[in-house]
Design a protein around this motif. Structure first.
Motif, PDB file in Angstrom:
ATOM      1  N   PRO A  16      55.305   6.442  67.674  1.00  8.28           N
ATOM      2  CA  PRO A  16      55.513   7.879  67.809  1.00  8.28           C
ATOM      3  C   PRO A  16      55.505   8.302  69.270  1.00  8.28           C
ATOM      4  O   PRO A  16      54.778   7.766  70.089  1.00  8.28           O
ATOM      5  CB  PRO A  16      54.313   8.470  67.053  1.00  8.28           C
ATOM      6  N   VAL A  17      56.350   9.300  69.603  1.00  8.80           N
ATOM      7  CA  VAL A  17      56.379   9.835  70.960  1.00  8.80           C
ATOM      8  C   VAL A  17      55.179  10.754  71.170  1.00  8.80           C
ATOM      9  O   VAL A  17      54.484  10.670  72.179  1.00  8.80           O
ATOM     10  CB  VAL A  17      57.703  10.580  71.212  1.00  8.80           C
ATOM     11  N   ALA A  18      54.926  11.663  70.230  1.00  5.77           N
ATOM     12  CA  ALA A  18      53.776  12.550  70.323  1.00  5.77           C
ATOM     13  C   ALA A  18      52.535  11.818  69.832  1.00  5.77           C
ATOM     14  O   ALA A  18      52.616  10.817  69.134  1.00  5.77           O
ATOM     15  CB  ALA A  18      54.019  13.793  69.484  1.00  5.77           C
ATOM     16  N   ALA A  19      51.361  12.338  70.215  1.00  8.16           N
ATOM     17  CA  ALA A  19      50.113  11.751  69.756  1.00  8.16           C
ATOM     18  C   ALA A  19      49.995  11.892  68.243  1.00  8.16           C
ATOM     19  O   ALA A  19      50.330  12.934  67.677  1.00  8.16           O
ATOM     20  CB  ALA A  19      48.933  12.425  70.453  1.00  8.16           C
ATOM     21  N   GLN A  20      49.534  10.840  67.595  1.00  6.13           N
ATOM     22  CA  GLN A  20      49.359  10.842  66.144  1.00  6.13           C
ATOM     23  C   GLN A  20      47.880  10.656  65.845  1.00  6.13           C
ATOM     24  O   GLN A  20      47.267   9.682  66.297  1.00  6.13           O
ATOM     25  CB  GLN A  20      50.167   9.711  65.511  1.00  6.13           C
ATOM     26  N   THR A  21      47.290  11.598  65.102  1.00  8.11           N
ATOM     27  CA  THR A  21      45.872  11.554  64.778  1.00  8.11           C
ATOM     28  C   THR A  21      45.693  11.255  63.295  1.00  8.11           C
ATOM     29  O   THR A  21      46.321  11.883  62.443  1.00  8.11           O
ATOM     30  CB  THR A  21      45.191  12.891  65.111  1.00  8.11           C
ATOM     31  N   THR A  22      44.819  10.282  62.995  1.00 11.29           N
ATOM     32  CA  THR A  22      44.509   9.916  61.614  1.00 11.29           C
ATOM     33  C   THR A  22      43.004   9.972  61.427  1.00 11.29           C
ATOM     34  O   THR A  22      42.249   9.375  62.202  1.00 11.29           O
ATOM     35  CB  THR A  22      45.006   8.504  61.284  1.00 11.29           C
ATOM     36  N   VAL A  23      42.560  10.708  60.422  1.00 11.50           N
ATOM     37  CA  VAL A  23      41.152  10.700  60.041  1.00 11.50           C
ATOM     38  C   VAL A  23      41.021   9.878  58.767  1.00 11.50           C
ATOM     39  O   VAL A  23      41.933   9.853  57.936  1.00 11.50           O
ATOM     40  CB  VAL A  23      40.607  12.124  59.840  1.00 11.50           C
ATOM     41  N   SER A  24      39.898   9.191  58.615  1.00  8.22           N
ATOM     42  CA  SER A  24      39.740   8.299  57.473  1.00  8.22           C
ATOM     43  C   SER A  24      38.337   8.391  56.908  1.00  8.22           C
ATOM     44  O   SER A  24      37.387   8.795  57.585  1.00  8.22           O
ATOM     45  CB  SER A  24      40.034   6.850  57.883  1.00  8.22           C
ATOM     46  N   ALA A  25      38.220   8.005  55.637  1.00  5.41           N
ATOM     47  CA  ALA A  25      36.929   7.898  54.968  1.00  5.41           C
ATOM     48  C   ALA A  25      36.981   6.668  54.075  1.00  5.41           C
ATOM     49  O   ALA A  25      38.000   6.402  53.434  1.00  5.41           O
ATOM     50  CB  ALA A  25      36.631   9.148  54.141  1.00  5.41           C
ATOM     51  N   GLY A  26      35.894   5.901  54.050  1.00 10.58           N
ATOM     52  CA  GLY A  26      35.912   4.668  53.281  1.00 10.58           C
ATOM     53  C   GLY A  26      34.561   4.310  52.714  1.00 10.58           C
ATOM     54  O   GLY A  26      33.521   4.845  53.128  1.00 10.58           O
ATOM     55  N   VAL A  27      34.571   3.400  51.757  1.00 11.00           N
ATOM     56  CA  VAL A  27      33.349   2.841  51.169  1.00 11.00           C
ATOM     57  C   VAL A  27      33.531   1.334  51.065  1.00 11.00           C
ATOM     58  O   VAL A  27      34.661   0.835  50.952  1.00 11.00           O
ATOM     59  CB  VAL A  27      33.047   3.434  49.773  1.00 11.00           C
ATOM     60  N   ASP A  28      32.422   0.592  51.128  1.00 11.82           N
ATOM     61  CA  ASP A  28      32.508  -0.851  50.928  1.00 11.82           C
ATOM     62  C   ASP A  28      31.186  -1.391  50.406  1.00 11.82           C
ATOM     63  O   ASP A  28      30.145  -0.720  50.447  1.00 11.82           O
ATOM     64  CB  ASP A  28      32.925  -1.580  52.209  1.00 11.82           C
ATOM     65  N   HIS A  29      31.230  -2.610  49.883  1.00 11.95           N
ATOM     66  CA  HIS A  29      30.052  -3.251  49.307  1.00 11.95           C
ATOM     67  C   HIS A  29      30.173  -4.753  49.469  1.00 11.95           C
ATOM     68  O   HIS A  29      31.265  -5.323  49.326  1.00 11.95           O
ATOM     69  CB  HIS A  29      29.922  -2.904  47.816  1.00 11.95           C
TER      70      HIS A  29
END
Length: 259
Positions: A20-33
């Motif tokens: 991407p030319v412009a800044a790309q922001t990704t927020v995430s949420a996760g779980v693991d075991h």
């Protein structure tokens, strides 16, 4: 846990063939075991939930991640954690009585740079550096109480079938009561593009022991990444241990939202 921060970030950079030319922001949420003996002879169960953010512009990306963890294990078992997913370790100064504990885990911050841009059927290379911040309670065995610093490199050849390989090294912070060893990691595998929105991967992952009383960790891992919409993505990962120091099984799920 079910995967490493450096590996997920680097592979995500390498298999994305459109920058991407412009800044790309990704927020995430996760779980693991994860569950297994981890070479200790005692059953250990670890669970976690995390939130994270990644900002990418052209060849550079920065990221941060903060987990909450729960451990059901003897009190001398310490969850080392960190961006390379360091192995479980045993603190010889703590009692071996079993106890459940939970709380804030160690935060991770870092940055990645694409040295060779990902283009179809050409070699791509990304380098990632990260720091584990000692936000977890060392008194409860949720962390070592010291900062760790990691660097990793990942190479791939993007296409419908993308082979990839990576190496990483962590300089481990030293607690006052016991000695830890710096950790080397390596992994290799393939990712297969399925349709226009999904990808499956299979890899073999290795981490060297973190102390003289621990064992190396080797795992076979599989994952699925898919776009549920133009902005929402889903990742599912699972692994099985093939060495004494690895968990018997691990699984994780992550949702990402592109802003």
């Amino acid at each position: 846990m079910s995967g490493t921060v450096l590996g997920r970030v680097a592979l995500g950079l390498l298999v994305t063939c459109v920058t991407p030319v412009a800044a790309q922001t990704t927020v995430s949420a996760g779980v693991d075991h994860s569950t297994g003996t981890f070479g200790t002879g005692q059953r250990i169960d670890t669970s976690g939930a995390s939130v994270g953010v990644r900002v990418k512009r052209k060849r550079v990306g920065v990221f941060a991640n903060l987990p909450v963890v729960r451990v059901d294990a003897p009190q001398n078992v310490v969850v080392a954690g960190g961006p390379l997913g360091l192995p479980i370790l045993v603190d010889p100064t703590r009692p071996a009585t079993r106890k459940q504990r939970s709380g804030l885990g160690d935060a991770t911050v870092g940055a990645s740079v694409q040295l060779l841009e990902p283009r179809r059927n050409r070699v791509a290379l990304a380098v990632t550096t990260a720091a584990k911040l000692p936000t977890a309670s060392a008194a409860r065995g949720l962390g070592t109480g010291k900062a760790d610093f990691s660097v990793g490199a990942e190479v791939a050849r993007p296409g419908k079938l993308t082979p990839f390989a990576g190496l990483g090294y962590t300089v481990v912070g030293q607690p006052a009561a016991y000695r830890l060893e710096n950790v080397t990691t390596a992994r290799g595998g393939v990712a297969l593009r399925v349709g226009d929105v999904s990808e499956i991967s299979l890899s073999y992952n290795h981490a060297s022991r973190i102390s003289a009383t621990a064992a190396d960790r080797d795992q076979v891992a599989a994952g699925l990444e898919t776009n549920l919409s133009p902005r929402l993505s889903l990742g599912v990962q699972g692994s099985a241990g093939v060495s004494r120091g690895a968990p018997d099984a691990s699984a994780g799920l992550q949702l990402g939202l592109r802003l």
